[in-house]
Design a protein around this motif. Structure first.
Motif, PDB file in Angstrom:
ATOM      1  N   ASP A  40       0.845  -1.300  -0.141  1.00  0.00           N
ATOM      2  CA  ASP A  40      -0.098   0.167   0.040  1.00  0.00           C
ATOM      3  C   ASP A  40       0.742   1.203  -0.031  1.00  0.00           C
ATOM      4  OD1 ASP A  40      -1.918   2.032   0.488  1.00  0.00           O
ATOM      5  OD2 ASP A  40      -2.861   0.901   2.003  1.00  0.00           O
ATOM      6  N   ARG A  68       0.104   4.253   0.552  1.00  0.00           N
ATOM      7  CA  ARG A  68      -0.182   5.230   1.694  1.00  0.00           C
ATOM      8  C   ARG A  68       0.646   4.780   2.905  1.00  0.00           C
ATOM      9  NH1 ARG A  68      -6.496   4.183   1.286  1.00  0.00           N
ATOM     10  NH2 ARG A  68      -5.685   2.078   1.638  1.00  0.00           N
ATOM     11  N   GLN A  69       0.738   3.324   3.075  1.00  0.00           N
ATOM     12  CA  GLN A  69       1.780   2.884   4.177  1.00  0.00           C
ATOM     13  C   GLN A  69       3.097   3.463   4.051  1.00  0.00           C
ATOM     14  OE1 GLN A  69       0.157  -0.961   4.658  1.00  0.00           O
ATOM     15  NE2 GLN A  69      -0.247  -0.488   6.974  1.00  0.00           N
ATOM     16  N   GLN A  82      14.754   0.657   6.366  1.00  0.00           N
ATOM     17  CA  GLN A  82      13.926   0.376   7.205  1.00  0.00           C
ATOM     18  C   GLN A  82      12.550   0.234   6.749  1.00  0.00           C
ATOM     19  OE1 GLN A  82      14.153   4.285   9.483  1.00  0.00           O
ATOM     20  NE2 GLN A  82      15.024   3.138  11.246  1.00  0.00           N
ATOM     21  N   ALA A 136       3.906   6.074   2.506  1.00  0.00           N
ATOM     22  CA  ALA A 136       4.039   7.509   2.725  1.00  0.00           C
ATOM     23  C   ALA A 136       3.963   7.752   4.202  1.00  0.00           C
ATOM     24  CB  ALA A 136       2.619   8.246   2.200  1.00  0.00           C
ATOM     25  N   LEU A 137       3.188   6.721   4.776  1.00  0.00           N
ATOM     26  CA  LEU A 137       3.178   7.114   6.362  1.00  0.00           C
ATOM     27  C   LEU A 137       4.649   6.804   7.009  1.00  0.00           C
ATOM     28  CD1 LEU A 137       1.575   7.369   9.134  1.00  0.00           C
ATOM     29  CD2 LEU A 137       1.300   5.145   9.029  1.00  0.00           C
ATOM     30  N   LEU A 138       5.190   5.777   6.667  1.00  0.00           N
ATOM     31  CA  LEU A 138       6.458   5.390   7.441  1.00  0.00           C
ATOM     32  C   LEU A 138       7.658   6.649   7.003  1.00  0.00           C
ATOM     33  CD1 LEU A 138       7.158   1.631   7.899  1.00  0.00           C
ATOM     34  CD2 LEU A 138       5.406   3.374   8.941  1.00  0.00           C
ATOM     35  N   ARG A 139       7.507   7.033   5.673  1.00  0.00           N
ATOM     36  CA  ARG A 139       8.339   7.983   5.395  1.00  0.00           C
ATOM     37  C   ARG A 139       8.039   9.173   6.220  1.00  0.00           C
ATOM     38  NH1 ARG A 139       9.906  10.224   0.620  1.00  0.00           N
ATOM     39  NH2 ARG A 139       7.878  10.721   0.067  1.00  0.00           N
ATOM     40  N   SER A 140       6.777   9.546   6.445  1.00  0.00           N
ATOM     41  CA  SER A 140       6.540  10.832   7.202  1.00  0.00           C
ATOM     42  C   SER A 140       7.276  10.757   8.574  1.00  0.00           C
ATOM     43  CB  SER A 140       5.327  11.020   7.385  1.00  0.00           C
ATOM     44  OG  SER A 140       4.712  10.202   8.395  1.00  0.00           O
ATOM     45  N   PHE A 141       7.598   9.589   8.999  1.00  0.00           N
ATOM     46  CA  PHE A 141       8.174   9.227  10.449  1.00  0.00           C
ATOM     47  C   PHE A 141       9.611   9.223  10.040  1.00  0.00           C
ATOM     48  CE2 PHE A 141       4.314   6.558  11.580  1.00  0.00           C
ATOM     49  CZ  PHE A 141       3.628   7.527  12.274  1.00  0.00           C
ATOM     50  N   GLY A 142      10.001   9.545   9.050  1.00  0.00           N
ATOM     51  CA  GLY A 142      11.627   9.453   8.731  1.00  0.00           C
ATOM     52  C   GLY A 142      12.175   8.322   8.129  1.00  0.00           C
ATOM     53  N   ALA A 143      11.466   7.410   8.071  1.00  0.00           N
ATOM     54  CA  ALA A 143      12.181   6.043   7.667  1.00  0.00           C
ATOM     55  C   ALA A 143      13.173   5.855   6.529  1.00  0.00           C
ATOM     56  CB  ALA A 143      11.002   4.790   7.578  1.00  0.00           C
ATOM     57  N   ARG A 189      10.762  -3.100   7.722  1.00  0.00           N
ATOM     58  CA  ARG A 189       9.636  -3.039   8.642  1.00  0.00           C
ATOM     59  C   ARG A 189       8.297  -3.195   7.979  1.00  0.00           C
ATOM     60  NH1 ARG A 189      12.217  -1.213  13.660  1.00  0.00           N
ATOM     61  NH2 ARG A 189      14.275  -1.338  13.022  1.00  0.00           N
ATOM     62  N   LEU A 190       8.306  -3.090   6.583  1.00  0.00           N
ATOM     63  CA  LEU A 190       6.919  -2.662   5.952  1.00  0.00           C
ATOM     64  C   LEU A 190       7.129  -3.705   4.765  1.00  0.00           C
ATOM     65  CD1 LEU A 190       4.280  -1.416   5.184  1.00  0.00           C
ATOM     66  CD2 LEU A 190       5.461   0.236   4.053  1.00  0.00           C
ATOM     67  N   LEU A 227      10.696  15.712   6.904  1.00  0.00           N
ATOM     68  CA  LEU A 227      10.094  14.304   6.951  1.00  0.00           C
ATOM     69  C   LEU A 227      10.638  14.001   8.337  1.00  0.00           C
ATOM     70  CD1 LEU A 227      11.294  12.602   3.620  1.00  0.00           C
ATOM     71  CD2 LEU A 227       8.969  12.578   4.790  1.00  0.00           C
ATOM     72  N   GLY A 228       9.898  13.390   9.267  1.00  0.00           N
ATOM     73  CA  GLY A 228      10.559  12.998  10.400  1.00  0.00           C
ATOM     74  C   GLY A 228      10.178  14.067  11.539  1.00  0.00           C
ATOM     75  N   ILE A 237      11.199   3.869  14.452  1.00  0.00           N
ATOM     76  CA  ILE A 237      12.272   4.350  13.318  1.00  0.00           C
ATOM     77  C   ILE A 237      13.210   5.268  13.598  1.00  0.00           C
ATOM     78  CG2 ILE A 237      11.607   5.711  11.188  1.00  0.00           C
ATOM     79  CD1 ILE A 237       9.090   3.819  10.914  1.00  0.00           C
TER      80      ILE A 237
END
Lengths: 269, 271
Positions: free
Chosen positions: A164, A166-167, A180, A169-176, A184-185, B82-83, B110
């Motif tokens: 997905d 969107r999934q 990672q 994008a979400l982890l990228r927004s956390f800085g992945a 993790r995904l 980001l982050g 993360i």
């Protein structure tokens, strides 16, 4: 509070709830096998089928019991070839899938070659491999590998591509980082798809190992099969077939169990 | 220490931001600023570029060159965010192979936080999110409202000054939604983060926000910024008070005008 209590209660009962259907299933399986064996034995006797065509099951089992070492050695040898080829095929296949996702250029360059390689009949390929690697265990493992890596490559790529966005994008927004994201995904999300190929690869790698043994070796189920064919020992041939069936079924079952354990979340999403 | 009050006061500032996807201009001349600690809600007709705004502020999409994007008083590129903001998309997007606790700490994992400490902190937060006893459950075992609370907990666990919530309650039934709204305000009043909150629901926007931004039809920009001067803490009856209704009337009129525009525009294109 009551929800929490119910939860712990469910956890306690889970062991039994799980064990009961499993035992029932095992019982039915054994019953089915017993009936099949009885039908086999009975048909051979009732229709007076000559042992050249179909020996009695009891005669086959007696043949194995007479020289069990040969069958055990053959079983283990073929198992080893199968496992090595399968493991190599899985590792290379998953790495290929990741590589092709990251580098579409490589995918466009190499994928057609992979497809062509898979259209070569395994027998022709087997002759080549024996020329290259000689009559070694490695040669058989290579053939098992050759049949396994392609479906794993295709399914890994497919699984990774269908994560997905969107999934992601979400982890990228956390800085992945890319790594990672992958660990993790993407890889866990691709697991159900990868396991489809692993189940296929479990049967195919056994075929590869047995075909490989036909090109010459001293131990292995394929060797027993071929020798029995030349010396017209039909009962020995059947014994080898039974052993191969046991190996194939056992391996497939092991992969399926691993799947149920790892991909416990099932078809959700 | 030497920061001037305005710099600290304005956590996020956008000036003259454009964003084009191919031939479609999603956002044009978007200008808004969010002071630290404020709860800002964003409403607008569908397809008005609300999600584009969020994706830019989350760092996922780069705006077209020319505009100004400032975070904590410093001008920056979107990808530098980001982050740095905690983003909650419309769907809960929980990972099915992780249980409640491990889903809640994914963002902390993360950023390299110690798993054990993060898990312990998440365990302490469970009661506040109404998830006591569910720490070891997997997403497919939870109801929609609970999954949404896990996703919110994940967003709160990722402690950033700015939280972006994109229609977090959009998929919930009306009753659960109004409960979740009051609960969110409760949690927010204790944690006091800056929130940018997208919604379709005008009642929700007024009930939650310190300020409601109404967006224009595509290409999106801010049509109206209406401060909501209703006292906090807010209770459910507030929705029927005359002050609330007055604000609602004003906002609905603005949205209506924009909806008509986008409706006419699509109608023309279809014809």
């Amino acid at each position: 509070m009551s929800a929490a209590l119910a939860l712990t209660a469910r956890r306690g009962a889970a062991g039994w709830r799980w064990a009961a259907p499993a035992l029932l299933w095992l019982g039915r399986l054994i019953l089915g096998l017993a009936i099949a064996a009885a039908v086999w034995e009975g048909a051979v006797l009732a229709f007076a089928i000559r042992p050249e065509y179909l020996p009695r099951l009891s005669a086959i089992l007696a043949t194995i019991a007479a020289t069990p070492e040969a069958y055990v050695a053959g079983f283990l040898r073929t198992l080893l070839e199968t496992l090595i080829g399968f493991a190599a095929g899985v590792v290379v296949g998953v790495l290929n899938g990741i590589l092709f996702l990251r580098a579409p250029v490589l995918r466009d360059m190499l994928f057609p070659i992979f497809v062509v390689s898979q259209t070569i009949p395994v027998i022709a390929f087997g002759a080549l491999v024996v020329l290259w690697f000689g009559n070694t265990l490695l040669a058989k493992a290579v053939i098992a590998f050759y049949l396994t890596f392609f479906p794993v490559t295709v399914n890994t790529l497919l699984g990774l591509q269908s994560v997905d966005p969107r999934q992601i994008a979400l982890l990228r927004s956390f800085g992945a980082s890319g790594r990672q994201l992958l660990l993790r995904l993407m890889l866990p999300a691709a697991l159900p798809q990868i396991f489809v190929a692993l189940r296929l690869g479990a049967s195919l790698s056994l075929v590869g190992a047995i075909v490989g043994e036909w090109f010459g070796d001293t131990t292995g189920l394929g060797v027993i099969l071929l020798q029995a064919m030349y010396t017209e020992q039909v009962t020995v041939m059947w014994a080898a077939i039974l052993c191969a069936a046991l190996l194939g079924t056992g391996f497939y079952a092991a992969v399926s169990l691993a799947e149920r354990w790892l991909v416990f979340w099932g078809a959700e999403q | 220490m030497t920061e001037t009050p305005t710099e600290t006061a304005r956590l996020l500032e956008l000036r003259g931001i454009d964003k084009t996807f191919g031939t479609v201009q999603a956002v044009r001349g978007l200008t808004l600023s969010v002071p630290a600690g404020e709860f800002v809600t964003v409403v607008g007709p569908s397809g008005c570029g609300k999600s584009t705004l969020f994706n830019m502020v989350a760092g996922l999409d780069e705006p077209d060159p020319g505009g100004v994007l400032r975070f904590k008083g410093r001008s920056c590129h979107a990808h530098e965010l980001l982050g740095r903001v905690s983003f909650m998309p419309q769907r809960d997007l929980l990972l099915p192979w992780r249980n409640v606790i491990d889903n809640a700490i994914i963002a902390n994992e993360i950023e390299g936080a110690d798993r054990k400490t993060a898990r312990a902190r998440a365990l302490r937060m469970l009661p506040e999110f109404g998830l006591t006893g569910f720490e070891a459950q997997y997403p497919h075992q939870l109801s929609g409202g609970m999954r949404q609370r896990v996703a919110l907990m994940r967003t709160f666990m990722f402690e950033r000054e700015l939280m972006l919530l994109d229609e977090p309650f959009g998929a919930l039934d009306a009753l659960t939604r109004s409960m979740m709204q009051r609960w969110l305000l409760d949690v927010w009043e204790r944690h006091r983060r800056t929130v940018l909150f997208i919604t379709h629901d005008v009642d929700e926007a007024i009930f939650l926000g310190d300020r409601v931004l109404v967006m224009t039809a595509r290409p999106g920009s801010v049509k109206l910024a209406r401060p909501v001067d209703l006292p906090r803490p807010r209770s459910a009856e507030l929705v029927t008070s005359p002050e609330f209704i007055a604000i609602k009337r004003e906002i609905l009129a603005a949205i209506e005008e924009e909806s008509m525009k986008s409706f006419m525009a699509t109608g023309m294109r279809a014809a």
